[in-house]
Design a protein around this motif. Structure first.
Motif, PDB file in Angstrom:
ATOM      1  N   THR A  81       0.845  -1.183   0.000  1.00  0.00           N
ATOM      2  CA  THR A  81       0.000   0.000   0.000  1.00  0.00           C
ATOM      3  C   THR A  81       0.881   1.233   0.000  1.00  0.00           C
ATOM      4  O   THR A  81       2.053   1.183   0.366  1.00  0.00           O
ATOM      5  N   GLU A  82       0.326   2.362  -0.389  1.00  0.00           N
ATOM      6  CA  GLU A  82       1.088   3.602  -0.397  1.00  0.00           C
ATOM      7  C   GLU A  82       1.522   3.966   1.007  1.00  0.00           C
ATOM      8  O   GLU A  82       2.599   4.516   1.213  1.00  0.00           O
ATOM      9  N   GLU A  83       0.693   3.642   1.992  1.00  0.00           N
ATOM     10  CA  GLU A  83       1.012   3.956   3.373  1.00  0.00           C
ATOM     11  C   GLU A  83       2.286   3.243   3.809  1.00  0.00           C
ATOM     12  O   GLU A  83       3.151   3.832   4.434  1.00  0.00           O
ATOM     13  N   THR A  84       2.421   1.973   3.477  1.00  0.00           N
ATOM     14  CA  THR A  84       3.603   1.205   3.854  1.00  0.00           C
ATOM     15  C   THR A  84       4.827   1.680   3.088  1.00  0.00           C
ATOM     16  O   THR A  84       5.899   1.802   3.656  1.00  0.00           O
ATOM     17  N   ALA A  85       4.659   1.963   1.820  1.00  0.00           N
ATOM     18  CA  ALA A  85       5.794   2.370   1.000  1.00  0.00           C
ATOM     19  C   ALA A  85       6.322   3.739   1.413  1.00  0.00           C
ATOM     20  O   ALA A  85       7.519   3.989   1.347  1.00  0.00           O
ATOM     21  N   ALA A  86       5.467   4.647   1.845  1.00  0.00           N
ATOM     22  CA  ALA A  86       5.870   6.004   2.178  1.00  0.00           C
ATOM     23  C   ALA A  86       6.168   6.181   3.658  1.00  0.00           C
ATOM     24  O   ALA A  86       6.583   7.245   4.077  1.00  0.00           O
ATOM     25  N   ALA A  87       5.963   5.155   4.471  1.00  0.00           N
ATOM     26  CA  ALA A  87       6.138   5.275   5.913  1.00  0.00           C
ATOM     27  C   ALA A  87       7.615   5.391   6.264  1.00  0.00           C
ATOM     28  O   ALA A  87       8.451   4.668   5.736  1.00  0.00           O
ATOM     29  N   GLY A  88       7.909   6.306   7.173  1.00  0.00           N
ATOM     30  CA  GLY A  88       9.265   6.450   7.672  1.00  0.00           C
ATOM     31  C   GLY A  88       9.457   5.571   8.891  1.00  0.00           C
ATOM     32  O   GLY A  88       8.513   4.936   9.380  1.00  0.00           O
ATOM     33  N   PRO A  89      10.671   5.524   9.420  1.00  0.00           N
ATOM     34  CA  PRO A  89      10.946   4.677  10.577  1.00  0.00           C
ATOM     35  C   PRO A  89      10.055   4.990  11.781  1.00  0.00           C
ATOM     36  O   PRO A  89       9.593   4.080  12.467  1.00  0.00           O
ATOM     37  N   GLU A  90       9.801   6.259  12.036  1.00  0.00           N
ATOM     38  CA  GLU A  90       8.971   6.628  13.186  1.00  0.00           C
ATOM     39  C   GLU A  90       7.531   6.145  13.007  1.00  0.00           C
ATOM     40  O   GLU A  90       6.900   5.681  13.955  1.00  0.00           O
ATOM     41  N   ASP A  91       7.009   6.230  11.767  1.00  0.00           N
ATOM     42  CA  ASP A  91       5.657   5.744  11.492  1.00  0.00           C
ATOM     43  C   ASP A  91       5.573   4.223  11.657  1.00  0.00           C
ATOM     44  O   ASP A  91       4.594   3.706  12.191  1.00  0.00           O
ATOM     45  N   ILE A  92       6.595   3.537  11.185  1.00  0.00           N
ATOM     46  CA  ILE A  92       6.631   2.088  11.325  1.00  0.00           C
ATOM     47  C   ILE A  92       6.697   1.711  12.799  1.00  0.00           C
ATOM     48  O   ILE A  92       6.028   0.792  13.254  1.00  0.00           O
ATOM     49  N   TYR A  93       7.500   2.453  13.574  1.00  0.00           N
ATOM     50  CA  TYR A  93       7.603   2.197  15.007  1.00  0.00           C
ATOM     51  C   TYR A  93       6.238   2.338  15.680  1.00  0.00           C
ATOM     52  O   TYR A  93       5.828   1.487  16.459  1.00  0.00           O
ATOM     53  N   LYS A  94       5.532   3.425  15.355  1.00  0.00           N
ATOM     54  CA  LYS A  94       4.219   3.665  15.962  1.00  0.00           C
ATOM     55  C   LYS A  94       3.224   2.573  15.600  1.00  0.00           C
ATOM     56  O   LYS A  94       2.356   2.234  16.386  1.00  0.00           O
ATOM     57  N   LYS A  95       3.371   2.013  14.408  1.00  0.00           N
ATOM     58  CA  LYS A  95       2.433   0.988  13.942  1.00  0.00           C
ATOM     59  C   LYS A  95       2.770  -0.395  14.492  1.00  0.00           C
ATOM     60  O   LYS A  95       1.887  -1.138  14.903  1.00  0.00           O
ATOM     61  N   VAL A 143       5.385   0.010  19.101  1.00  0.00           N
ATOM     62  CA  VAL A 143       4.968   0.711  20.313  1.00  0.00           C
ATOM     63  C   VAL A 143       4.366  -0.215  21.364  1.00  0.00           C
ATOM     64  O   VAL A 143       4.598  -0.040  22.558  1.00  0.00           O
ATOM     65  N   ALA A 144       3.630  -1.201  20.949  1.00  0.00           N
ATOM     66  CA  ALA A 144       2.941  -2.077  21.904  1.00  0.00           C
ATOM     67  C   ALA A 144       3.926  -2.782  22.838  1.00  0.00           C
ATOM     68  O   ALA A 144       3.628  -2.959  24.015  1.00  0.00           O
ATOM     69  N   CYS A 145       5.084  -3.151  22.343  1.00  0.00           N
ATOM     70  CA  CYS A 145       6.045  -3.878  23.173  1.00  0.00           C
ATOM     71  C   CYS A 145       7.158  -2.994  23.729  1.00  0.00           C
ATOM     72  O   CYS A 145       7.643  -3.228  24.830  1.00  0.00           O
ATOM     73  N   HIS A 146       7.589  -1.999  22.959  1.00  0.00           N
ATOM     74  CA  HIS A 146       8.733  -1.181  23.368  1.00  0.00           C
ATOM     75  C   HIS A 146       8.338   0.158  23.972  1.00  0.00           C
ATOM     76  O   HIS A 146       9.207   0.903  24.412  1.00  0.00           O
ATOM     77  N   GLY A 147       7.053   0.487  23.996  1.00  0.00           N
ATOM     78  CA  GLY A 147       6.576   1.697  24.648  1.00  0.00           C
ATOM     79  C   GLY A 147       6.615   2.927  23.759  1.00  0.00           C
ATOM     80  O   GLY A 147       7.406   3.017  22.815  1.00  0.00           O
ATOM     81  N   ALA A 148       5.777   3.889  24.085  1.00  0.00           N
ATOM     82  CA  ALA A 148       5.671   5.116  23.292  1.00  0.00           C
ATOM     83  C   ALA A 148       6.925   5.980  23.393  1.00  0.00           C
ATOM     84  O   ALA A 148       7.259   6.722  22.480  1.00  0.00           O
ATOM     85  N   ASN A 149       7.625   5.880  24.521  1.00  0.00           N
ATOM     86  CA  ASN A 149       8.846   6.669  24.721  1.00  0.00           C
ATOM     87  C   ASN A 149      10.092   5.796  24.665  1.00  0.00           C
ATOM     88  O   ASN A 149      11.123   6.165  25.232  1.00  0.00           O
TER      89      ASN A 149
END
Length: 120
Positions: free
Chosen positions: A44-58, A61-67
């Motif tokens: 999808t365009e979302e996956t192709a255009a996602a940066g590292p921070e977006d991938i992290y949030k997706k 985050v659930a295992c490594h935390g928001a911070n």
């Protein structure tokens, strides 16, 4: 006023069987699309255009935390001091311990590893 008590059961049965056939045909129609996504061919365009921070949030985050403080998974703060970029990329690609492999698209693993190595 003697109604046949089997009619409601027969109607429910016919509707259930019809629903089973409909969902089976729908699933067969989506099979090729799902196979392409699994192979990585149809991104999808979302996956192709996602940066590292977006991938992290997706994905992370659930295992490594928001911070990046950790939780179920270890803390990612200062991971660049403990592991090299190549080691981080290997963990991202192949997983480690309870972390599954393939959470980050293979073509973005290098960029994600560099980003993680710079976290403080």
């Amino acid at each position: 006023m003697n109604r046949n008590p089997l009619i409601p059961f027969a109607l429910i049965m016919v509707m259930g069987i019809g629903l089973i056939f409909f969902l089976s045909v729908k699933g067969l129609g989506d099979m090729k699309e799902v196979a392409k996504e699994k192979e990585g061919g149809a991104k999808t365009e979302e996956t192709a255009a996602a940066g590292p921070e977006d991938i992290y949030k997706k994905s992370c985050v659930a295992c490594h935390g928001a911070n990046y403080e950790g939780g179920v998974g270890p803390s990612l703060k200062g991971v660049g001091d403990r592991l090299s970029v190549d080691q981080i990329k290997e963990v991202i690609t192949n997983g480690r311990g309870s972390m599954p492999a393939g959470l980050v698209p293979a073509d973005q693993a290098e960029e994600m590893a560099k980003w993680l190595s710079e976290l403080k």
